[in-house]
Design an enzyme around this catalytic site. Sequence first.
Site, PDB file in Angstrom:
ATOM      1  N   ASP A 176       0.859  -1.183   0.000  1.00  0.00           N
ATOM      2  CA  ASP A 176       0.000   0.000   0.000  1.00  0.00           C
ATOM      3  C   ASP A 176       0.903   1.243   0.000  1.00  0.00           C
ATOM      4  OD1 ASP A 176      -2.289   1.590   0.366  1.00  0.00           O
ATOM      5  OD2 ASP A 176      -2.347   1.268   2.512  1.00  0.00           O
ATOM      6  N   PHE A 184     -10.215  -0.223   0.350  1.00  0.00           N
ATOM      7  CA  PHE A 184      -9.802  -1.130   1.416  1.00  0.00           C
ATOM      8  C   PHE A 184     -10.362  -2.517   1.106  1.00  0.00           C
ATOM      9  CE2 PHE A 184      -9.783  -3.130   5.572  1.00  0.00           C
ATOM     10  CZ  PHE A 184      -8.506  -2.799   5.991  1.00  0.00           C
TER      11      PHE A 184
HETATM   12  P1  5GP Z   1       1.931  -0.481   3.726  1.00  0.00           P
HETATM   13  O1  5GP Z   1       3.094  -0.398   4.651  1.00  0.00           O
HETATM   14  O2  5GP Z   1       2.314  -0.905   2.335  1.00  0.00           O
HETATM   15  O3  5GP Z   1       1.119   0.777   3.738  1.00  0.00           O
HETATM   16  O4  5GP Z   1       0.930  -1.500   4.342  1.00  0.00           O
HETATM   17  C1  5GP Z   1       0.948  -2.834   4.146  1.00  0.00           C
HETATM   18  C2  5GP Z   1       0.078  -3.489   5.169  1.00  0.00           C
HETATM   19  O5  5GP Z   1      -1.055  -2.663   5.505  1.00  0.00           O
HETATM   20  C3  5GP Z   1      -0.471  -4.753   4.582  1.00  0.00           C
HETATM   21  O6  5GP Z   1       0.388  -5.842   4.824  1.00  0.00           O
HETATM   22  C4  5GP Z   1      -1.804  -4.849   5.292  1.00  0.00           C
HETATM   23  O7  5GP Z   1      -1.631  -5.454   6.555  1.00  0.00           O
HETATM   24  C5  5GP Z   1      -2.230  -3.411   5.516  1.00  0.00           C
HETATM   25  N1  5GP Z   1      -3.107  -2.955   4.423  1.00  0.00           N
HETATM   26  C6  5GP Z   1      -2.839  -2.029   3.480  1.00  0.00           C
HETATM   27  N2  5GP Z   1      -3.896  -1.879   2.642  1.00  0.00           N
HETATM   28  C7  5GP Z   1      -4.832  -2.759   3.055  1.00  0.00           C
HETATM   29  C8  5GP Z   1      -6.146  -3.099   2.579  1.00  0.00           C
HETATM   30  O8  5GP Z   1      -6.697  -2.582   1.599  1.00  0.00           O
HETATM   31  N3  5GP Z   1      -6.810  -4.068   3.297  1.00  0.00           N
HETATM   32  C9  5GP Z   1      -6.273  -4.681   4.379  1.00  0.00           C
HETATM   33  N4  5GP Z   1      -7.024  -5.610   4.979  1.00  0.00           N
HETATM   34  N5  5GP Z   1      -5.044  -4.386   4.847  1.00  0.00           N
HETATM   35  C10 5GP Z   1      -4.333  -3.438   4.183  1.00  0.00           C
END
Ligand code: 5GP
Length: 179
Positions: A103, A152
């Site tokens: 993300d 999400f």
């Molecule tokens: P980042 O560090 O890339 O922002 O976040 C990664 C983590 O955030 C993922 O491993 C997940 O746990 C959570 N995350 C990010 N976007 C989503 C989403 O759309 N749905 C869910 N369930 N978790 C997300």
Amino acid sequence: MTSRYSLKLLYPRDEIAGEVRRMAERISVDYAGKDLLVIGVLKGAAIFLSDLVRAITIPVEFDFIGLASYGDRVTSCGEVKITAYPTSAMEGRHLLVVEDIVDTGLCVDSLLKFLKERNPASLKLCALLDKPVRRQVPVNIDYSAFTIPDKFVVGYGLDYAQRYRNLPGIHTLEEAADD
Ligand code: 5GP
């Protein structure tokens, strides 16, 4: 006025299974003859990893790493802390990190830095889902299945407040206002 959530199917289980098989085929070719250690990020990648490793046709070991996040608790890791360490030896091995979703990229960026310090022979990233519009740090994803919009998502290992991980498909979770 109350609010509730509604789920909309984004990718059904068959479509996910097809993409996981394709990724596993590529991984099996790319890592043939190499000492491959797959490291899954708990808990979101557990279901994806279990399907992926069973579709890989070369010898493979797997382990897990646990991350805790502080900051925006719903969508992003913010500041990252490792809560569970892999027990496998990593030095000199070919590491493939398996994530559910990239993300902002903050989680995986700090994870890759941590793993690089273990002196692996190589370090690559496999993420089922890529949400590039929210990226805050550049991340190179070597294997990914679906590029998704800024929604999400839950299911196939991904949760909302620990729920929905067991859904076989991937759904968007949207707030629906009523009354
Ligand atoms: P980042 O560090 O890339 O922002 O976040 C990664 C983590 O955030 C993922 O491993 C997940 O746990 C959570 N995350 C990010 N976007 C989503 C989403 O759309 N749905 C869910 N369930 N978790 C997300």
